[in-house]
Design an enzyme around this catalytic site. Structure first.
Site, PDB file in Angstrom:
ATOM      1  N   HIS A 162       0.826  -1.215   0.000  1.00 51.58           N
ATOM      2  CA  HIS A 162       0.000   0.000   0.000  1.00 51.58           C
ATOM      3  C   HIS A 162       0.861   1.265   0.000  1.00 51.58           C
ATOM      4  CE1 HIS A 162      -3.283  -2.757   1.277  1.00 51.58           C
ATOM      5  NE2 HIS A 162      -2.340  -3.268   2.035  1.00 51.58           N
ATOM      6  N   SER A 283      16.245  21.082 -15.841  1.00 49.45           N
ATOM      7  CA  SER A 283      15.082  21.901 -16.114  1.00 49.45           C
ATOM      8  C   SER A 283      15.550  23.183 -16.790  1.00 49.45           C
ATOM      9  CB  SER A 283      14.376  22.228 -14.790  1.00 49.45           C
ATOM     10  OG  SER A 283      13.624  23.417 -14.922  1.00 49.45           O
ATOM     11  N   LYS A 289      17.108  21.309 -10.538  1.00 48.16           N
ATOM     12  CA  LYS A 289      16.436  20.062 -10.898  1.00 48.16           C
ATOM     13  C   LYS A 289      17.350  19.019 -11.535  1.00 48.16           C
ATOM     14  CE  LYS A 289      12.649  19.103 -10.502  1.00 48.16           C
ATOM     15  NZ  LYS A 289      11.409  19.458 -11.173  1.00 48.16           N
ATOM     16  N   GLU A 296      10.833   8.142 -16.908  1.00 46.51           N
ATOM     17  CA  GLU A 296       9.475   8.584 -17.241  1.00 46.51           C
ATOM     18  C   GLU A 296       9.117   8.225 -18.674  1.00 46.51           C
ATOM     19  OE1 GLU A 296       8.739  12.637 -14.907  1.00 46.51           O
ATOM     20  OE2 GLU A 296      10.747  12.492 -15.705  1.00 46.51           O
TER      21      GLU A 296
END
Ligand code: ARG
Length: 480
Positions: A162, A283, A289, A296
């Protein structure tokens, strides 16, 4: 070509007009099925040899055809062939190229053959090669995972259910979970290969032929395990692509879940691992970043494999037997998706080879969240307490520890004993990340000892798959 007319050789004397340019542009597949060129030629070589063997063409014609096909192959390799939409597809373009090189004899090659069995052959040959390469690439990913698992076998990390901290596990054990998934993927791929590796050629348009061909001979030349049994099934069948699309989809899911784990674990919030700078992107505005774009993208590209699978399910669903031109739509997505999928496998291997788990953070994380509560309950079970009662006792101790703001291992012996008399000094051995993972005893559990054995096992399995010798295998004593 009969009458030296322009247009596809497939356009027989039945037509009174040339095709409309719109028809030509709309129906052509050469812009994408050119990928099959090498397989189309290999199939034609085997077919020509067979025609020569059974006497459907003269041996001298066979030689002429084989010479022409070899020339086409080398011209193609050197980029010297201009395929044209005028000849529709790869089959007709190769035949046309052959005619340009050897003249009328080229017209004998299509004896006892249809594009309907020819395309199935080309696709099966293409698929076989792709599946071999994919199996190799998956093996490399497994290898990289095994190296990481070896490095971090003895480190405890939180295991989640979970997405809540559940129980500590050996980090190697976590990594081996993915090795298992990829092994099943390879299994599915090899299953798909086995079913694809049957010769469709000789089914002709749909019914076979009245000519005395030798399909077994062609199968042997092309390395197929056998020949298909029913000509109608053969030309109507795309199961081999469905099998592949399914295997690729499931493997993509595994890649996607692994990517998702790593994306999550690399956040400041989790901080369990670090993706190497060489595999992160920045970024354009936020200087701080370091983004896991590769992971992804892998997660995002999963949609392509699943799209291919649903495309096939829809494509085949309502088709009457046997061949229908709808099948031409089986290729473009296939080639593109497979290319992207192989790209995912290649780059994830590189990401894995440069991945670092953060031992400090993993150890700290194991001390928070009372993940050793189950181990504490099992410790009591080993002392004869019914599990339900042990579960209750462990819960009480967690409650006490929470109130005091300490770990279970930090409770005083008196405190442990105040809740259950059978608890004592040794109880502490099964607490904390290391204590818990060292206590796992069941087959397949997250104990580092088992992980190290499993790694050995995997390594020898992978060596076996690659046909490499086992370095530990005993050499036979030499005779002198
Ligand atoms: N380009 C076609 C395909 O991809 C080849 C087979 C065409 N056969 C036919 N009878 N029109 O399926």
């Amino acid at each position: 070509m009969a009458g030296g007319k322009k247009g596809s050789p497939s356009r027989s004397g039945v037509f009174n007009k040339p095709v409309d340019p719109l028809t030509e542009a709309f129906t052509q597949s050469i812009s994408f099925d050119r990928v099959l060129c090498k397989y189309d030629i290999a199939g034609s070589i085997a077919h020509a040899k067979m025609l020569g063997k059974v006497g459907l063409i003269k041996r001298s014609e066979e030689e002429t055809i084989l010479r022409g096909l070899a020339e086409i192959q080398s011209d193609y390799d050197e980029g010297k062939i201009n395929f044209s939409a005028e000849y529709e597809d790869i089959h007709m373009n190769v035949e046309k190229a052959l005619e340009e090189r050897i003249g009328e004899t080229a017209g004998k090659l299509h004896t006892a053959r249809s594009r309907n069995d020819q395309i199935a052959l080309d696709e099966r040959l293409w698929l076989r090669d792709e599946l071999d390469e994919i199996a190799r690439l998956i093996g490399n990913v497994q290898d990289a995972l095994l190296d990481l698992a070896t490095e971090y076998a003895n480190d405890a990390m939180p295991g989640y259910t979970h997405l809540q901290r559940a129980q500590p596990v050996s980090c190697g054990h976590y990594l081996l979970a993915y090795v298992e998934m990829f092994a099943r993927d390879k299994d599915r791929m090899s299953d798909a290969r086995r079913r694809a590796n049957v010769l469709p050629l000789g089914a002709c348009a749909l019914a076979g032929t009245s000519l005395p061909i030798d399909r077994q001979y062609v199968a042997a030349i092309l390395g197929f395990d056998g020949v298909t049994r029913n000509s109608m099934d053969t030309t109507a069948d795309r199961d081999y692509l469905l099998d592949f699309a399914y295997a690729m989809s499931v493997c993509s899911l595994h890649l996607s879940r692994m990517s998702e784990d790593f994306i999550l674990y690399s956040t400041t919030e989790f901080g369990l691992l670090e993706i190497d700078d060489a595999f992160c992107t920045g970024s354009s505005i936020m200087p701080q970043k370091r983004n896991p774009d590769i992971l992804e993208l892998i997660r995002g590209k999963t949609g392509r494999s699943i799209a291919l699978l649903s495309h096939y399910l829809i494509l085949v669903k309502g088709l009457p037997l046997t061949y229908n031109r709808d099948f031409q739509e089986d290729k473009e997505l296939l080639f593109e998706t497979t290319l992207q999928f192989k790209g995912c496998l290649q780059i994830i291997e590189a990401v894995l080879r440069n991945l670092r788990f953060r031992r400090d953070r993993m150890a700290d994380a194991c001390e928070l969240g009372y993940m050793d509560a189950t181990a504490l309950a099992e410790h009591l079970v080993r002392r004869g307490i019914p599990f339900r009662q042990a579960h209750h006792v462990a819960g009480k101790l967690v409650n006490l520890a929470v109130q005091k703001g300490v770990k279970l291992a930090d409770l005083e012996i008196e405190e442990l004993q105040s809740v259950h008399a059978l608890l004592g000094e040794e109880t502490r051995n099964v607490l904390g990340g290391k204590g818990v993972i060292g206590a796992y005893a069941s087959e397949g559990s997250a104990n580092p000892k088992f992980v190290l054995n499993a790694i050995e096992d995997w390594r020898s399995r992978l060596r076996g798959e690659r046909g490499e010798p086992d370095p530990k295998a005993k050499r036979r004593p030499s005779k002198n």
